[in-house]
Design an enzyme around this catalytic site. Structure first.
Site, mmCIF file in Angstrom:
data_model
loop_
_atom_site.group_PDB
_atom_site.id
_atom_site.type_symbol
_atom_site.label_atom_id
_atom_site.label_comp_id
_atom_site.label_asym_id
_atom_site.label_seq_id
_atom_site.Cartn_x
_atom_site.Cartn_y
_atom_site.Cartn_z
ATOM 1 N N ARG A 99 -13.125 -7.057 -11.848
ATOM 2 C CA ARG A 99 -13.265 -6.334 -10.489
ATOM 3 C C ARG A 99 -13.979 -4.980 -10.520
ATOM 4 N NH1 ARG A 99 -7.830 -6.306 -7.494
ATOM 5 N NH2 ARG A 99 -9.310 -5.944 -5.178
ATOM 6 N N ARG A 126 -12.794 -14.858 -2.398
ATOM 7 C CA ARG A 126 -12.138 -15.100 -1.735
ATOM 8 C C ARG A 126 -12.646 -16.090 -0.505
ATOM 9 N NH1 ARG A 126 -7.565 -10.919 -0.755
ATOM 10 N NH2 ARG A 126 -6.138 -11.117 -3.117
ATOM 11 N N LYS A 152 -12.280 -9.298 -4.092
ATOM 12 C CA LYS A 152 -11.222 -9.048 -3.819
ATOM 13 C C LYS A 152 -10.625 -9.627 -5.772
ATOM 14 C CE LYS A 152 -9.423 -7.189 -1.487
ATOM 15 N NZ LYS A 152 -9.060 -5.771 -1.391
ATOM 16 N N GLN A 205 -8.718 2.425 -0.780
ATOM 17 C CA GLN A 205 -8.422 2.451 -2.613
ATOM 18 C C GLN A 205 -9.773 3.346 -2.558
ATOM 19 O OE1 GLN A 205 -9.224 -0.633 -4.269
ATOM 20 N NE2 GLN A 205 -6.861 -2.160 -3.285
ATOM 21 N N ASP A 214 -7.386 -8.092 3.702
ATOM 22 C CA ASP A 214 -5.750 -8.729 3.015
ATOM 23 C C ASP A 214 -5.518 -9.832 3.714
ATOM 24 O OD1 ASP A 214 -6.582 -7.344 1.037
ATOM 25 O OD2 ASP A 214 -4.931 -5.842 1.074
ATOM 26 N N ARG A 231 1.525 4.199 -2.978
ATOM 27 C CA ARG A 231 1.203 6.039 -2.505
ATOM 28 C C ARG A 231 2.169 6.363 -2.890
ATOM 29 N NH1 ARG A 231 -2.527 2.603 -0.619
ATOM 30 N NH2 ARG A 231 -4.207 3.540 -0.554
ATOM 31 N N SER A 285 0.929 -1.677 -0.002
ATOM 32 C CA SER A 285 0.117 0.107 0.099
ATOM 33 C C SER A 285 0.446 1.289 0.388
ATOM 34 C CB SER A 285 -0.783 -0.115 1.022
ATOM 35 O OG SER A 285 -1.713 -1.219 1.630
ATOM 36 N N ARG A 318 -2.674 -13.930 -2.400
ATOM 37 C CA ARG A 318 -3.280 -14.705 -1.491
ATOM 38 C C ARG A 318 -3.681 -16.540 -0.766
ATOM 39 N NH1 ARG A 318 -1.504 -10.208 1.046
ATOM 40 N NH2 ARG A 318 -1.730 -7.740 -0.303
#
Length: 451
Positions: free
Chosen positions: A132, A361, A357, A179, A330, A36, A32, A405
């Site tokens: 998504r 998931r 996601k 987000q 997450d 940024r 993250s 993940r």
């Protein structure tokens, strides 16, 4: 993650470790913050140096997008990058489509940037990202003045037509989302006046921290119901600044849970970010009986950082408060792996966000855990996992659907499961955790290619 047509899937097998996992490891930089850091560096006037940057596929897509819009983004050595920015409002129209790969965070944040610039950018991504929904950012960014043309449901490929006259807005998030909050704030940077985002529950605040780090005026107020109001004063002049990216707590979660469930383990994870809005999994594992010792606490660039010693300990099932979801969204897949080894029921509700996601998931974890012999119930917004106080049988082959993940969670579970576990493709893990396999092997995990 998008693979070249001539690349073949790399199935991988995890077997029970012959001994406990031991040693020290440093996980990759926070994803993250890495996204940024590149974005804010591109909006500064002058040179920003970033150390510890995550060089996973997702972050590299954001780096490419910043280059395409006029910033100089250069890799100097491992994790050490230089960004020469063009200033707030100084980005230029990209000459080609912005392919964001699997980077949902990168895509939404960069859309926020484009929304308040007077040009058009077309976004696409891999098969997973194209599924998504982007409607959650389209709605507030449209209020600011941007227009959007794309597939039904606001899915990629999507053209974002920025506005020459962005409006500061007040936007209340219907669902807590860092987000969406960040996309609105990034769009508000190039708008006059105050842009306000109201979130029902606190979400990760890396955007606010970095805005202040680069010189913007940001005010945060708590609401009576436990949420937050974030106010940004638009059109600041960013000053270039150095950034040290801490280790990603979402990545640290995998060796952490591995140490919890593999008997005889004692693993030290160094330089892990402990932002209070990112440690929901740590809190949950401690409630389950996890054995953690935190040392060398410090602050780096406005972010809490520490080293964490994790020892094996028997886990018990818990009920995870739904309001904890934003701080561990997450980490639910790896929590489910831990719950499969715990004694008693682990109840997770209020996690419907997991269905949109990189994959669904909830469905993938439920299907895979059942194939490994785990007793559970699946709901629209969560799972109830009935652990038996020992690792499950395993022996399953898991379809990851290009979700990094999911892949790592089942490999970790396979390190404890009686008959091990196979995943269909290890390449997807480079999305967020390049070097996952050698790092875990260095701690004593038994991981090998599967036929």
């Amino acid at each position: 993650m998008t693979a070249a047509p001539d690349q073949k899937a790399r199935p991988f097998r995890a077997r029970p470790a012959s001994r406990g996992l031991t040693g020290a490891a440093r996980v990759p930089g926070d994803k993250s913050i890495s996204h940024r850091a590149l974005i804010f560096g591109a909006l500064s006037v002058g040179e920003t140096r970033v150390t510890g940057l995550l060089e996973g596929e997702d972050v590299l897509r954001t780096a490419a997008a910043m280059r395409a819009m006029g910033a100089e983004v250069e890799r100097l050595q491992d994790g050490d990058w230089r960004v020469w920015g063009v200033g707030v409002g100084g980005l230029s129209e990209p000459e080609d489509v912005l392919d964001m790969g699997n980077a949902g965070t990168g895509a939404r944040l960069v859309m926020g940037l484009v929304a308040s610039h007077d040009f058009t950018a077309v976004f696409t991504g891999d098969a997973s990202l194209r599924r998504r929904p982007m409607g959650r950012v389209i709605e507030p960014l449209s209020r600011i003045g941007a227009r959007f043309e794309g597939r039904r449901g606001g899915r990629l490929p999507l053209a974002v037509i920025g506005t020459a006259h962005p409006l500061p807005i007040e936007y209340e998030l219907p669902v807590a989302s860092a987000q969406v909050k960040s996309a609105v704030l990034l769009a508000g940077l190039n708008a006059p006046g105050i842009t306000t985002v109201i979130e029902p529950e606190p979400t990760r605040d890396h955007t606010e921290n970095l805005l202040r780090h680069f010189g913007a005026t940001v005010e945060v107020e708590k609401t009576r119901t436990g949420g937050r109001i974030v106010r940004l004063t638009g059109q600041p002049e960013f000053k270039p600044s150095s950034i040290r990216v801490p280790g990603d707590p979402s990545s640290a979660a995998f060796p952490m849970v591995a140490a919890c469930i593999v008997p005889g383990s004692a693993v030290t994870l160094q330089n892990v970010g402990l932002n209070p809005l990112r440690i929901g999994l740590f809190d949950t594992l401690q409630e389950m009986g996890g054995d953690f010792t935190i040392t060398n606490r410090r602050d780096e660039g406005g972010e809490a950082v520490a080293d964490i010693l994790v020892r094996h300990a028997p886990l018990k099932g818990v009920t995870v408060p739904p309001e904890r979801a934003p701080s561990m969204i997450d980490e639910y897949p790896i929590l489910f792996a831990a719950a499969a080894c715990a004694e008693g029921d682990t109840v997770v509700r209020g996690a419907k966000e997991l269905r949109v996601k990189e994959s669904d998931r909830l469905a993938l974890m439920a299907r895979g855990l059942k194939a490994c012999g785990v007793d559970l119930d699946e709901f629209e917004d969560g799972l109830v996992i009935r652990g038996k106080g020992r690792p499950p049988a395993g022996g399953a082959s898991i379809t990851t659907e290009l979700d990094h993940r999911i892949a790592m969670s089942f490999l970790v579970l396979g390190m404890a499961a009686k008959d091990g576990i196979v995943i269909d493709d290890a390449r997807v893990m480079d999305t967020s955790f390049p070097g996952f396999i050698p790092l875990m092997q260095g701690l004593g995990a038994s991981l090998e290619p599967a036929a």
